[in-house]
Design an enzyme around this catalytic site. Sequence first.
Site, PDB file in Angstrom:
ATOM      1  N   VAL A   8     -17.216  33.767 -29.275  1.00 26.61           N
ATOM      2  CA  VAL A   8     -18.441  32.962 -29.770  1.00 26.61           C
ATOM      3  C   VAL A   8     -19.663  33.464 -29.848  1.00 26.61           C
ATOM      4  O   VAL A   8     -19.856  34.677 -29.469  1.00 26.61           O
ATOM      5  CB  VAL A   8     -18.643  31.626 -28.669  1.00 26.61           C
ATOM      6  CG1 VAL A   8     -17.247  30.925 -28.575  1.00 26.61           C
ATOM      7  CG2 VAL A   8     -18.726  32.440 -27.356  1.00 26.61           C
ATOM      8  N   SER A   9     -20.798  32.705 -30.290  1.00 29.57           N
ATOM      9  CA  SER A   9     -21.858  33.545 -30.872  1.00 29.57           C
ATOM     10  C   SER A   9     -22.950  33.479 -29.785  1.00 29.57           C
ATOM     11  O   SER A   9     -23.837  34.302 -29.566  1.00 29.57           O
ATOM     12  CB  SER A   9     -22.709  32.724 -32.125  1.00 29.57           C
ATOM     13  OG  SER A   9     -21.603  32.826 -32.930  1.00 29.57           O
TER      14      SER A   9
END
Length: 191
Positions: A8-9
Amino acid sequence: MLLGYARVSTEDQQLDLQRAALTRAGCQRLYEEKRSGAKRARPELERMLDHLRAGDVVVVSRLDRLARSTRDLLDIAERLRESDAGLRSLQEPWADTTSPAGRMVLTVFAGIAEFERALIHERTHSGRLAAQARGVRFGRPVKLSSDQVALAQRLIGEGQTVREVANMLKVHRSTLYRAIAPADTTSDMSG
């Protein structure tokens, strides 16, 4: 062995959905990180790629979890190929290098990326030629103005050494030699 990669970012996003999908797909080991895909330094991805063995398959929920660009994806796919490992995306069934169809699709992507790089190179080259035709100069800035070069030639012609003139103009001797050489190749430039 099936190896799952989840990303995930940002720190506040959760990996739960990707983790569950990868576990359902049969992944025996998961590599997870919370980092932007745009960043080249992704330690868990590197760790996973460094530990690949022949026959391993990297599984991702979606390709954008693994790579942010076609170039990045192709680079990773090449590293997998060199390790005799495969790649499989759960959301994009066509992206499965363990099948002939998946390898063909990736080969087509590689061809498109290579074509795109060639077009960029061609456009850049054409742009440089057009700019040069308009008088744009590329490279380092000129150290000596035309007046300084003329002064240097006159002083050297009057008997000063290249070293003395270069010191006076605050440039290296080789800079002065390059500046005066095209205009004066016959005089003695020792010094």
